[in-house]
Design a protein around this motif. Structure first.
Motif, mmCIF file in Angstrom:
data_model
loop_
_atom_site.group_PDB
_atom_site.id
_atom_site.type_symbol
_atom_site.label_atom_id
_atom_site.label_comp_id
_atom_site.label_asym_id
_atom_site.label_seq_id
_atom_site.Cartn_x
_atom_site.Cartn_y
_atom_site.Cartn_z
ATOM 1 N N HIS A 29 5.678 -9.391 -4.768
ATOM 2 C CA HIS A 29 4.587 -8.416 -4.738
ATOM 3 C C HIS A 29 3.297 -9.056 -4.212
ATOM 4 O O HIS A 29 2.589 -8.474 -3.394
ATOM 5 C CB HIS A 29 4.372 -7.811 -6.128
ATOM 6 C CG HIS A 29 3.310 -6.772 -6.164
ATOM 7 N ND1 HIS A 29 3.504 -5.493 -5.688
ATOM 8 C CD2 HIS A 29 2.017 -6.818 -6.598
ATOM 9 C CE1 HIS A 29 2.390 -4.800 -5.832
ATOM 10 N NE2 HIS A 29 1.479 -5.586 -6.386
ATOM 11 N N HIS A 32 3.618 -9.742 -0.481
ATOM 12 C CA HIS A 32 3.443 -8.457 0.201
ATOM 13 C C HIS A 32 1.957 -8.105 0.321
ATOM 14 O O HIS A 32 1.471 -7.765 1.405
ATOM 15 C CB HIS A 32 4.203 -7.376 -0.584
ATOM 16 C CG HIS A 32 3.850 -5.981 -0.229
ATOM 17 N ND1 HIS A 32 4.378 -5.342 0.868
ATOM 18 C CD2 HIS A 32 3.021 -5.091 -0.827
ATOM 19 C CE1 HIS A 32 3.880 -4.115 0.930
ATOM 20 N NE2 HIS A 32 3.064 -3.940 -0.091
ATOM 21 N N ASN A 36 -0.373 -7.809 3.680
ATOM 22 C CA ASN A 36 -1.040 -6.534 3.968
ATOM 23 C C ASN A 36 -2.532 -6.739 4.183
ATOM 24 O O ASN A 36 -3.140 -6.083 5.027
ATOM 25 C CB ASN A 36 -0.827 -5.534 2.829
ATOM 26 C CG ASN A 36 0.428 -4.719 2.988
ATOM 27 O OD1 ASN A 36 1.031 -4.668 4.051
ATOM 28 N ND2 ASN A 36 0.835 -4.073 1.912
ATOM 29 N N ASN A 42 3.794 -4.342 5.473
ATOM 30 C CA ASN A 42 5.177 -4.777 5.425
ATOM 31 C C ASN A 42 5.951 -4.245 4.245
ATOM 32 O O ASN A 42 5.398 -3.762 3.278
ATOM 33 C CB ASN A 42 5.209 -6.307 5.388
ATOM 34 C CG ASN A 42 4.639 -6.857 4.092
ATOM 35 O OD1 ASN A 42 5.349 -7.024 3.108
ATOM 36 N ND2 ASN A 42 3.334 -7.131 4.065
ATOM 37 N N ARG A 43 7.263 -4.395 4.391
ATOM 38 C CA ARG A 43 8.198 -4.288 3.283
ATOM 39 C C ARG A 43 8.641 -5.721 3.011
ATOM 40 O O ARG A 43 8.943 -6.467 3.942
ATOM 41 C CB ARG A 43 9.396 -3.420 3.673
ATOM 42 C CG ARG A 43 9.041 -1.958 3.869
ATOM 43 C CD ARG A 43 10.272 -1.129 4.240
ATOM 44 N NE ARG A 43 10.755 -1.416 5.581
ATOM 45 C CZ ARG A 43 10.324 -0.808 6.697
ATOM 46 N NH1 ARG A 43 9.403 0.119 6.621
ATOM 47 N NH2 ARG A 43 10.831 -1.113 7.872
ATOM 48 N N CYS A 44 8.641 -6.119 1.751
ATOM 49 C CA CYS A 44 8.972 -7.496 1.394
ATOM 50 C C CYS A 44 10.261 -7.511 0.591
ATOM 51 O O CYS A 44 10.374 -6.811 -0.417
ATOM 52 C CB CYS A 44 7.833 -8.125 0.587
ATOM 53 S SG CYS A 44 8.117 -9.839 0.135
ATOM 54 N N SER A 61 12.100 -15.100 1.528
ATOM 55 C CA SER A 61 11.504 -13.767 1.574
ATOM 56 C C SER A 61 11.556 -13.278 3.007
ATOM 57 O O SER A 61 11.334 -14.047 3.945
ATOM 58 C CB SER A 61 10.044 -13.797 1.118
ATOM 59 O OG SER A 61 9.965 -14.149 -0.238
ATOM 60 N N LEU A 63 9.803 -10.480 5.307
ATOM 61 C CA LEU A 63 8.723 -9.511 5.461
ATOM 62 C C LEU A 63 8.981 -8.755 6.752
ATOM 63 O O LEU A 63 9.045 -9.358 7.822
ATOM 64 C CB LEU A 63 7.371 -10.219 5.573
ATOM 65 C CG LEU A 63 6.965 -11.063 4.378
ATOM 66 C CD1 LEU A 63 5.981 -12.128 4.798
ATOM 67 C CD2 LEU A 63 6.378 -10.171 3.310
#
Length: 136
Positions: A29, A32, A36, A42-44, A61, A63
């Motif tokens: 989180h 992410h 941002n 993004n989607r992480c 991870s 991204l």
């Protein structure tokens, strides 16, 4: 930020990659949110495997920009308080990596158990619909 693209070098991209590398040690989180905050919406996705008996403790991870145009795959390095990471790092003998040469043996032995998970997540990311595009 000034963008210097001489010789293929882009300061903005280098900065984004350095942030992703440093913040990959945080929870997904937070990673992410940090990305941002610099405009990489993004989607992480977090990928982690642990098995003390096999001396495997590794995290990555992925991204993916929300429009699907770019992705960053980050691997955590040595976590200062993780003894398994330190033992893995002590294994410095190079291992053959497909046809591309050799890599640090500890990294290779940490990467291989999670390679299928990474491949699956990358395939899903490539197939995900992009913003403003219809279909699959």
């Amino acid at each position: 930020m000034n963008r210097n693209t001489n010789n293929g070098y882009d300061e903005a991209i280098a900065y984004a990659l350095s942030l992703a590398s440093a913040w990959s040690y945080a929870d997904p989180h937070t990673l992410h949110d940090v990305m941002n905050s610099i405009g990489f919406e993004n989607r992480c996705y977090s990928i982690s495997l642990s098995n003390d008996a096999l001396s495997v403790h590794t995290s990555a991870s992925l991204l993916q920009h929300v429009d699907g145009s770019a992705a960053i795959l980050c691997f955590r390095g040595t976590e200062p308080t993780n003894i398994i990471n330190w033992l893995t790092d002590a294994s410095v003998a190079p291992e053959r990596f497909h046809t591309w040469g050799a890599v640090h043996g500890g990294f290779y032995r940490s990467l291989m158990p999670m390679s299928r998970y990474i491949a699956c997540r990358l395939t899903r990311a490539i197939r995900a619909p992009r913003a403003g595009r219809t279909g699959t």
